[in-house]
Write a protein that holds these residues in place. Structure first.
Motif, PDB file in Angstrom:
ATOM      1  N   SER A 177     -10.683 -15.014  -4.751  1.00  0.00           N
ATOM      2  CA  SER A 177     -10.997 -15.743  -3.708  1.00  0.00           C
ATOM      3  C   SER A 177     -12.276 -15.104  -2.704  1.00  0.00           C
ATOM      4  O   SER A 177     -12.375 -15.655  -1.681  1.00  0.00           O
ATOM      5  CB  SER A 177      -9.810 -16.156  -2.616  1.00  0.00           C
ATOM      6  N   GLY A 178     -12.677 -13.921  -3.198  1.00  0.00           N
ATOM      7  CA  GLY A 178     -13.399 -13.138  -2.371  1.00  0.00           C
ATOM      8  C   GLY A 178     -12.610 -11.985  -1.708  1.00  0.00           C
ATOM      9  O   GLY A 178     -13.600 -11.138  -1.046  1.00  0.00           O
ATOM     10  N   ALA A 179     -11.374 -12.146  -1.376  1.00  0.00           N
ATOM     11  CA  ALA A 179     -10.730 -11.131  -0.757  1.00  0.00           C
ATOM     12  C   ALA A 179     -10.396  -9.861  -1.541  1.00  0.00           C
ATOM     13  O   ALA A 179     -10.563  -9.914  -2.886  1.00  0.00           O
ATOM     14  CB  ALA A 179      -9.125 -11.621  -0.472  1.00  0.00           C
ATOM     15  N   TRP A 180     -10.341  -8.774  -0.752  1.00  0.00           N
ATOM     16  CA  TRP A 180     -10.123  -7.403  -1.345  1.00  0.00           C
ATOM     17  C   TRP A 180      -8.867  -6.809  -1.092  1.00  0.00           C
ATOM     18  O   TRP A 180      -8.360  -7.063   0.147  1.00  0.00           O
ATOM     19  CB  TRP A 180     -11.192  -6.339  -1.030  1.00  0.00           C
ATOM     20  N   GLU A 181      -8.119  -6.108  -1.968  1.00  0.00           N
ATOM     21  CA  GLU A 181      -6.907  -5.340  -1.575  1.00  0.00           C
ATOM     22  C   GLU A 181      -7.263  -3.886  -1.096  1.00  0.00           C
ATOM     23  O   GLU A 181      -8.249  -3.276  -1.565  1.00  0.00           O
ATOM     24  CB  GLU A 181      -6.218  -5.160  -3.005  1.00  0.00           C
ATOM     25  N   MET A 182      -6.655  -3.650   0.082  1.00  0.00           N
ATOM     26  CA  MET A 182      -7.022  -2.401   0.665  1.00  0.00           C
ATOM     27  C   MET A 182      -5.791  -1.643   1.051  1.00  0.00           C
ATOM     28  O   MET A 182      -4.864  -2.170   1.500  1.00  0.00           O
ATOM     29  CB  MET A 182      -7.494  -2.624   2.075  1.00  0.00           C
ATOM     30  N   ALA A 183      -5.678  -0.250   0.545  1.00  0.00           N
ATOM     31  CA  ALA A 183      -4.493   0.553   0.998  1.00  0.00           C
ATOM     32  C   ALA A 183      -5.157   1.593   1.735  1.00  0.00           C
ATOM     33  O   ALA A 183      -6.055   2.268   1.387  1.00  0.00           O
ATOM     34  CB  ALA A 183      -3.911   0.974  -0.478  1.00  0.00           C
ATOM     35  N   VAL A 184      -4.316   1.757   3.132  1.00  0.00           N
ATOM     36  CA  VAL A 184      -4.711   2.626   3.892  1.00  0.00           C
ATOM     37  C   VAL A 184      -3.501   3.843   4.009  1.00  0.00           C
ATOM     38  O   VAL A 184      -2.503   3.373   4.192  1.00  0.00           O
ATOM     39  CB  VAL A 184      -5.043   2.202   5.229  1.00  0.00           C
ATOM     40  N   VAL A 185      -3.793   4.902   3.783  1.00  0.00           N
ATOM     41  CA  VAL A 185      -2.845   6.138   3.610  1.00  0.00           C
ATOM     42  C   VAL A 185      -2.411   6.355   5.193  1.00  0.00           C
ATOM     43  O   VAL A 185      -3.021   6.443   6.019  1.00  0.00           O
ATOM     44  CB  VAL A 185      -3.410   7.483   3.350  1.00  0.00           C
ATOM     45  N   ARG A 186      -1.030   6.280   5.239  1.00  0.00           N
ATOM     46  CA  ARG A 186      -0.580   6.499   6.637  1.00  0.00           C
ATOM     47  C   ARG A 186      -0.541   7.921   7.098  1.00  0.00           C
ATOM     48  O   ARG A 186      -0.747   9.061   6.198  1.00  0.00           O
ATOM     49  CB  ARG A 186       1.105   6.431   6.634  1.00  0.00           C
ATOM     50  N   PRO A 187      -0.732   8.170   8.492  1.00  0.00           N
ATOM     51  CA  PRO A 187      -0.767   9.464   9.098  1.00  0.00           C
ATOM     52  C   PRO A 187       0.386  10.262   8.960  1.00  0.00           C
ATOM     53  O   PRO A 187       1.514   9.555   8.606  1.00  0.00           O
ATOM     54  CB  PRO A 187      -1.116   9.281  10.604  1.00  0.00           C
ATOM     55  N   GLY A 188       0.305  11.512   9.124  1.00  0.00           N
ATOM     56  CA  GLY A 188       1.320  12.412   8.825  1.00  0.00           C
ATOM     57  C   GLY A 188       1.258  13.666   7.718  1.00  0.00           C
ATOM     58  O   GLY A 188       0.314  13.078   6.740  1.00  0.00           O
ATOM     59  N   ALA A 189       2.102  14.517   7.659  1.00  0.00           N
ATOM     60  CA  ALA A 189       2.030  15.558   6.871  1.00  0.00           C
ATOM     61  C   ALA A 189       2.361  14.951   5.471  1.00  0.00           C
ATOM     62  O   ALA A 189       3.604  14.416   5.400  1.00  0.00           O
ATOM     63  CB  ALA A 189       2.749  16.715   7.200  1.00  0.00           C
ATOM     64  N   ARG A 190       1.754  15.381   4.485  1.00  0.00           N
ATOM     65  CA  ARG A 190       2.397  15.186   2.908  1.00  0.00           C
ATOM     66  C   ARG A 190       2.182  16.554   2.079  1.00  0.00           C
ATOM     67  O   ARG A 190       1.195  17.279   2.132  1.00  0.00           O
ATOM     68  CB  ARG A 190       1.520  14.021   2.470  1.00  0.00           C
ATOM     69  N   THR A 191       2.824  16.409   1.016  1.00  0.00           N
ATOM     70  CA  THR A 191       3.089  17.661   0.154  1.00  0.00           C
ATOM     71  C   THR A 191       1.958  17.592  -0.865  1.00  0.00           C
ATOM     72  O   THR A 191       1.305  16.324  -0.918  1.00  0.00           O
ATOM     73  CB  THR A 191       4.221  17.682  -0.326  1.00  0.00           C
ATOM     74  N   THR A 192       1.426  18.504  -1.180  1.00  0.00           N
ATOM     75  CA  THR A 192       0.355  18.513  -2.390  1.00  0.00           C
ATOM     76  C   THR A 192       0.807  17.449  -3.570  1.00  0.00           C
ATOM     77  O   THR A 192      -0.101  16.677  -4.078  1.00  0.00           O
ATOM     78  CB  THR A 192       0.034  19.909  -2.847  1.00  0.00           C
ATOM     79  N   ASP A 193       2.016  17.589  -3.892  1.00  0.00           N
ATOM     80  CA  ASP A 193       2.423  16.904  -5.034  1.00  0.00           C
ATOM     81  C   ASP A 193       2.508  15.222  -4.431  1.00  0.00           C
ATOM     82  O   ASP A 193       1.937  14.248  -5.373  1.00  0.00           O
ATOM     83  CB  ASP A 193       4.193  17.265  -5.272  1.00  0.00           C
ATOM     84  N   ASP A 194       2.646  14.917  -3.334  1.00  0.00           N
ATOM     85  CA  ASP A 194       2.601  13.568  -2.856  1.00  0.00           C
ATOM     86  C   ASP A 194       1.291  13.166  -2.690  1.00  0.00           C
ATOM     87  O   ASP A 194       1.030  11.792  -3.304  1.00  0.00           O
ATOM     88  CB  ASP A 194       3.262  13.386  -1.396  1.00  0.00           C
ATOM     89  N   ARG A 195       0.224  13.941  -2.547  1.00  0.00           N
ATOM     90  CA  ARG A 195      -1.056  13.561  -2.429  1.00  0.00           C
ATOM     91  C   ARG A 195      -1.507  13.104  -3.835  1.00  0.00           C
ATOM     92  O   ARG A 195      -2.191  12.172  -4.072  1.00  0.00           O
ATOM     93  CB  ARG A 195      -2.004  14.584  -1.675  1.00  0.00           C
ATOM     94  N   SER A 196      -1.257  14.243  -4.761  1.00  0.00           N
ATOM     95  CA  SER A 196      -1.892  14.021  -6.111  1.00  0.00           C
ATOM     96  C   SER A 196      -1.186  12.642  -6.776  1.00  0.00           C
ATOM     97  O   SER A 196      -1.827  12.168  -7.468  1.00  0.00           O
ATOM     98  CB  SER A 196      -1.286  15.096  -6.865  1.00  0.00           C
ATOM     99  N   ALA A 197       0.212  12.436  -6.507  1.00  0.00           N
ATOM    100  CA  ALA A 197       0.925  11.294  -7.129  1.00  0.00           C
ATOM    101  C   ALA A 197       0.315  10.005  -6.618  1.00  0.00           C
ATOM    102  O   ALA A 197       0.215   9.077  -7.331  1.00  0.00           O
ATOM    103  CB  ALA A 197       2.349  11.353  -6.872  1.00  0.00           C
ATOM    104  N   LEU A 198      -0.080  10.031  -5.217  1.00  0.00           N
ATOM    105  CA  LEU A 198      -0.688   8.727  -4.597  1.00  0.00           C
ATOM    106  C   LEU A 198      -2.051   8.589  -5.330  1.00  0.00           C
ATOM    107  O   LEU A 198      -2.267   7.632  -5.830  1.00  0.00           O
ATOM    108  CB  LEU A 198      -0.643   9.073  -3.074  1.00  0.00           C
ATOM    109  N   ARG A 199      -2.958   9.651  -5.541  1.00  0.00           N
ATOM    110  CA  ARG A 199      -3.991   9.421  -5.832  1.00  0.00           C
ATOM    111  C   ARG A 199      -3.801   8.939  -7.477  1.00  0.00           C
ATOM    112  O   ARG A 199      -4.851   8.006  -7.859  1.00  0.00           O
ATOM    113  CB  ARG A 199      -4.941  10.668  -6.060  1.00  0.00           C
ATOM    114  N   THR A 200      -3.154   9.314  -8.343  1.00  0.00           N
ATOM    115  CA  THR A 200      -2.956   8.727  -9.537  1.00  0.00           C
ATOM    116  C   THR A 200      -2.455   7.295  -9.617  1.00  0.00           C
ATOM    117  O   THR A 200      -2.957   6.844 -10.328  1.00  0.00           O
ATOM    118  CB  THR A 200      -1.974   9.769 -10.146  1.00  0.00           C
ATOM    119  N   ALA A 201      -1.501   6.984  -8.777  1.00  0.00           N
ATOM    120  CA  ALA A 201      -1.005   5.726  -8.574  1.00  0.00           C
ATOM    121  C   ALA A 201      -1.992   4.774  -8.166  1.00  0.00           C
ATOM    122  O   ALA A 201      -2.246   3.595  -8.707  1.00  0.00           O
ATOM    123  CB  ALA A 201       0.118   5.744  -7.429  1.00  0.00           C
TER     124      ALA A 201
END
Length: 246
Positions: free
Chosen positions: A77-101
């Motif tokens: 339709s012309g729309a885009w999916e956008m995901a915005v990371v929530r503020p707050g502390a995250r572990t290195t593992d969490d950050r890596s898992a999110l980028r992969t996902a």
């Protein structure tokens, strides 16, 4: 051996056939059997009466491979999916898992913490990766004011994907006549080309036609692969049949 199973539907083969195939690549039988055992220990395979099947992350890998080979897309339709990371502390593992996902879900990082893609893929794709993304991001529907084709080209490195697709089509066309003659001597290079093509399908961004270059080669790559795959699978089937009989 993982590649052999990734290219098999359903992804199950007897261990002795996997070992026989590994031997074609110069891998000793003992080494191959140790590798199978270690893959079972890591949760990458399961062993049922000497038949080995994909498990864990390799199952999802095959799902992504199939999605690239036979993409399920929606009208755009012309729309885009956008995901915005929530503020707050995250572990290195969490950050890596999110980028992969997010990467596996087909999004790309526009700037730090903001990921985008045209909203043309099924929202329920890859549920395990979606759960990781939903745990750490908020989802929005967006409509960029900039040119969507230019934005897509910047996010998805389309030229690199197209160039590699052209190389793979050249490789398949060069070796297919030998496959069609059922020349068993080309089994190893044919296997390597087939594996490379399937890996490239995984990397297909599956964008809507409206944002792609006019000469986008994904359709031609799939068409070339379809003919190649028929001939390749016949040679592989004959190879496995000989080893079943022996």
């Amino acid at each position: 051996m993982a590649s052999a199973l990734l290219g098999t539907v359903p992804p199950v083969l007897p261990g002795r056939l996997l070992v026989a195939l590994a031997r074609e690549f110069g891998i000793a039988e003992g080494t191959a059997r140790v590798a199978l055992s270690r893959m079972v220990e890591r949760g990458e395979l399961v062993n049922h009466d000497s038949d080995y099947a994909l498990a864990g992350p390799l199952v999802e890998r095959q799902q992504r491979q199939e999605a690239g080979l036979r993409p399920a897309t929606r009208a755009w339709s012309g729309a885009w999916e956008m995901a915005v990371v929530r503020p707050g502390a995250r572990t290195t593992d969490d950050r890596s898992a999110l980028r992969t996902a997010l990467d596996r879900l087909g999004l790309r990082e526009h700037r730090e913490g903001v990921w985008l893609r045209p909203d043309n893929l099924p929202p329920d794709r890859l549920p395990a990766q979606r759960r990781v993304a939903d745990d750490q991001t908020d989802r929005f529907t967006a409509r960029p004011e900039s040119d969507p084709a230019a934005l897509s080209a910047a996010l998805f490195e389309l030229d690199e994907w197209a160039d590699r697709a052209a190389e793979l089509m050249t490789s398949m066309r060069a070796i297919q006549p030998q496959l069609e003659n059922e020349d068993r001597s080309v089994l190893v290079p044919c296997f390597e080309v087939a594996d490379a093509v399937l890996r490239h399908f995984v990397a297909d961004p599956r964008l809507p036609p409206a944002v792609l270059p006019e000469d986008w080669p994904a359709g031609a790559l799939r068409e070339t692969h379809a003919g190649y795959d028929v001939a390749y699978r016949q040679v592989l089937k004959d190879f496995f049949s000989d080893h079943r009989e022996s």
